[in-house]
Scaffold this active site. Structure first.
Site, PDB file in Angstrom:
ATOM      1  N   TYR A  48      51.623 -33.933  81.562  1.00 56.23           N
ATOM      2  CA  TYR A  48      52.323 -33.720  83.268  1.00 56.23           C
ATOM      3  C   TYR A  48      51.823 -33.468  84.287  1.00 56.23           C
ATOM      4  O   TYR A  48      52.277 -34.958  85.002  1.00 56.23           O
ATOM      5  CB  TYR A  48      53.777 -32.699  82.985  1.00 56.23           C
ATOM      6  CG  TYR A  48      54.380 -31.887  83.998  1.00 56.23           C
ATOM      7  CD1 TYR A  48      56.077 -32.707  83.997  1.00 56.23           C
ATOM      8  CD2 TYR A  48      54.068 -31.398  85.710  1.00 56.23           C
ATOM      9  CE1 TYR A  48      56.346 -32.040  85.935  1.00 56.23           C
ATOM     10  CE2 TYR A  48      54.833 -30.687  86.817  1.00 56.23           C
ATOM     11  CZ  TYR A  48      55.984 -31.432  86.190  1.00 56.23           C
ATOM     12  OH  TYR A  48      57.362 -31.078  87.567  1.00 56.23           O
TER      13      TYR A  48
ATOM     14  N   SER B 244      54.214 -33.854  92.118  1.00 56.26           N
ATOM     15  CA  SER B 244      54.276 -31.912  91.807  1.00 56.26           C
ATOM     16  C   SER B 244      52.682 -30.943  92.439  1.00 56.26           C
ATOM     17  O   SER B 244      51.593 -32.288  92.106  1.00 56.26           O
ATOM     18  CB  SER B 244      54.200 -31.642  89.816  1.00 56.26           C
ATOM     19  OG  SER B 244      54.729 -30.134  90.292  1.00 56.26           O
TER      20      SER B 244
HETATM   21  P1  NAD Z   1      65.613 -29.891  86.820  1.00 56.84           P
HETATM   22  O1  NAD Z   1      65.360 -29.909  85.089  1.00 56.84           O
HETATM   23  O2  NAD Z   1      66.505 -29.751  87.251  1.00 56.84           O
HETATM   24  O3  NAD Z   1      66.140 -31.729  87.912  1.00 56.84           O
HETATM   25  C1  NAD Z   1      65.457 -33.054  87.226  1.00 56.84           C
HETATM   26  C2  NAD Z   1      66.192 -33.893  86.764  1.00 56.84           C
HETATM   27  O4  NAD Z   1      65.982 -35.456  86.523  1.00 56.84           O
HETATM   28  C3  NAD Z   1      67.638 -33.370  86.040  1.00 56.84           C
HETATM   29  O5  NAD Z   1      69.041 -33.766  87.136  1.00 56.84           O
HETATM   30  C4  NAD Z   1      67.719 -34.298  85.171  1.00 56.84           C
HETATM   31  O6  NAD Z   1      69.007 -34.421  84.631  1.00 56.84           O
HETATM   32  C5  NAD Z   1      67.349 -35.248  85.433  1.00 56.84           C
HETATM   33  N1  NAD Z   1      66.757 -37.049  84.359  1.00 56.84           N
HETATM   34  C6  NAD Z   1      65.461 -36.463  84.032  1.00 56.84           C
HETATM   35  N2  NAD Z   1      65.278 -37.174  82.493  1.00 56.84           N
HETATM   36  C7  NAD Z   1      65.528 -38.298  83.870  1.00 56.84           C
HETATM   37  C8  NAD Z   1      65.813 -39.769  83.717  1.00 56.84           C
HETATM   38  N3  NAD Z   1      65.314 -40.431  82.321  1.00 56.84           N
HETATM   39  N4  NAD Z   1      66.757 -40.475  83.811  1.00 56.84           N
HETATM   40  C9  NAD Z   1      67.750 -39.713  84.640  1.00 56.84           C
HETATM   41  N5  NAD Z   1      67.579 -38.681  85.528  1.00 56.84           N
HETATM   42  C10 NAD Z   1      66.404 -37.382  84.841  1.00 56.84           C
HETATM   43  O7  NAD Z   1      64.286 -30.003  87.966  1.00 56.84           O
HETATM   44  P2  NAD Z   1      64.021 -29.884  89.269  1.00 56.84           P
HETATM   45  O8  NAD Z   1      63.079 -28.788  89.102  1.00 56.84           O
HETATM   46  O9  NAD Z   1      64.977 -30.035  90.001  1.00 56.84           O
HETATM   47  O10 NAD Z   1      62.740 -30.998  89.234  1.00 56.84           O
HETATM   48  C11 NAD Z   1      63.373 -32.095  90.249  1.00 56.84           C
HETATM   49  C12 NAD Z   1      62.105 -32.809  90.314  1.00 56.84           C
HETATM   50  O11 NAD Z   1      60.825 -31.981  90.816  1.00 56.84           O
HETATM   51  C13 NAD Z   1      61.147 -32.987  88.897  1.00 56.84           C
HETATM   52  O12 NAD Z   1      61.040 -34.617  89.377  1.00 56.84           O
HETATM   53  C14 NAD Z   1      60.164 -31.868  88.738  1.00 56.84           C
HETATM   54  O13 NAD Z   1      58.626 -32.272  88.152  1.00 56.84           O
HETATM   55  C15 NAD Z   1      59.621 -31.579  90.188  1.00 56.84           C
HETATM   56  N6  NAD Z   1      59.056 -30.327  90.032  1.00 56.84           N
HETATM   57  C16 NAD Z   1      59.830 -28.998  89.794  1.00 56.84           C
HETATM   58  C17 NAD Z   1      58.533 -28.081  90.408  1.00 56.84           C
HETATM   59  C18 NAD Z   1      59.579 -26.918  89.799  1.00 56.84           C
HETATM   60  O14 NAD Z   1      58.722 -25.756  89.646  1.00 56.84           O
HETATM   61  N7  NAD Z   1      60.972 -26.679  89.439  1.00 56.84           N
HETATM   62  C19 NAD Z   1      57.836 -28.299  90.405  1.00 56.84           C
HETATM   63  C20 NAD Z   1      57.302 -29.840  91.047  1.00 56.84           C
HETATM   64  C21 NAD Z   1      57.698 -30.738  90.562  1.00 56.84           C
END
Ligand code: NAD
Length: 250
Positions: free
Chosen positions: A152, A139
C-alpha cells in the site's frame, strides 16, 4: 454545466466527493464494481439532488475495457469530462515475506494501474478541450511508511510521483494534475476499533471525516486552485507532522 468522474464513488471518501460536487451543481458520474451498491446510491442521491445530475457505470478500474466503457458512457450522458477523481483504492496489511504475489498485484492494479487507465481514457478529450483537472487520491501512507503495509505504501507513493510527472506532461494542454493524501479517515476502510489510538497521534485529537477530504478535492479540481499543479495536499488532521519527540513540557 461541468462534469466530474469519480472512481469508487459509491462509498466512503468517493461518496463524500460525489456529494460535494452535486451540492455545487456539477454533473457527477460515479463508478464502482458493485452494481447493487451503485443502484442504491444513485437512487438516494437522485432523491436529494435530482436525477439529471447523477449517473453511474459499473467498472473495475483495473480493467481497460471497463474503463473505456466508462469514458463512452460519460460522454453519452454528460458530454466531455472536466474533472477526473481517481479515488478507487484498496489496502492490505501483510509483511513482504508473507504476502501472496496476487495480493501485491491486486493492490498495484487497483491503486496505480487503475489511476493510469482512467487518466489515459479521459486525457485525449481534455487535451482537445485544452482544459481539465485530474485529482488522484493517495494517502498519508504515500508520504510516510507504515508497519506491515509495504504494498500500500509503495502504491500510494507511486501516485504522488505520478501526479508530478503527469502535471509536467499535460500543463501545456491547460490540464492540472494534483493529489490529495488523506490521513486516517472515518470510512469502512478504516478499522473503527483503532479510532482512539489514531486520534492520539493527531494534534486535533481526532481522525478525518470523508467530507473534509472531499472539500480538498473540490478545491484542487476547480479554478480556486488555478495556479496549483503537480502538488499533493495532506488532509490528515496533522497525523504525520510530528518527529515523534514526546511532550517535554505540559
Ligand atoms: P472505501 O473502501 O469505502 O472506498 C474504496 C472504493 O474503491 C470502494 O467503493 C470500492 O468499491 C472501490 N474500488 C476498490 N477497488 C476497485 C476497482 N478495482 N474498481 C473500481 N472500484 C474499486 O474506502 P475509502 O476510505 O473511502 O477509500 C477511498 C480512497 O481513499 C482509497 O484510494 C484509499 O486508499 C484512500 N485513503 C483512505 C484512507 C482511510 O483511512 N479511509 C486514508 C488514506 C487514503
Amino acid at each position: 454545466m461541468k462534469t466530474v468522474v469519480i472512481t469508487g464513488g459509491a462509498t466512503g471518501i468517493g461518496l463524500a466527493i460525489a456529494e460535494c460536487f452535486l451540492s455545487n451543481r456539477w454533473q457527477v458520474m460515479i463508478t464502482s464494481r458493485n452494481i447493487d451498491r451503485l443502484t442504491q446510491v444513485i437512487e438516494e442521491l437522485s432523491k436529494r439532488y435530482g436525477d439529471d445530475l447523477i449517473d453511474c457505470f459499473q467498472a473495475d478500474v483495473s480493467n481497460e475495457a471497463d474503463v473505456i466503457g466508462l469514458q463512452k458512457k460519460t460522454n453519452e450522458r454528460f458530454g466531455k469530462a472536466d474533472v477526473i477523481v481517481n479515488n478507487a483504492g484498496i489496502a492490505v496489511w501483510k509483511h513482504v515475506h508473507e504476502m501472496e504475489v496476487n495480493d501485491w498485484d491486486k493492490i498495484f492494479n487497483t491503486n496505480v494501474r487503475g489511476s493510469f487507465l482512467v487518466s489515459k481514457a479521459f486525457l485525449p478529450e481534455m487535451m482537445e478541450a485544452h482544459r481539465g483537472a485530474i485529482v488522484h487520491i493517495s494517502s498519508v501512507s504515500g508520504l510516510c511508511g507504515d508497519y506491515g503495509m509495504t504494498a500500500y505504501n509503495a502504491s500510494k507513493a507511486a501516485i504522488v510521483n505520478m501526479t508530478r510527472s503527469m502535471a509536467l506532461s499535460y500543463g501545456k494542454y491547460g490540464i492540472r494534475v494534483n493529489c490529495v493524501a488523506p490521513g486516517p479517515t472515518n470510512t469502512s476502510m478504516f478499522p473503527q476499533e483503532l479510532k482512539k489510538v489514531f486520534s492520539k497521534n493527531s494534534p486535533l485529537e481526532r481522525i478525518v471525516e470523508p467530507d473534509e477530504v472531499a472539500k480538498a478535492v473540490f478545491f484542487m479540481a476547480t479554478d480556486v486552485s488555478s495556479a496549483i499543479t503537480g502538488e499533493t495536499i495532506p488532509v490528515t488532521a496533522g497525523f504525520e507532522i510530528s518527529t515523534g519527540q514526546p511532550k517535554m513540557i505540559d
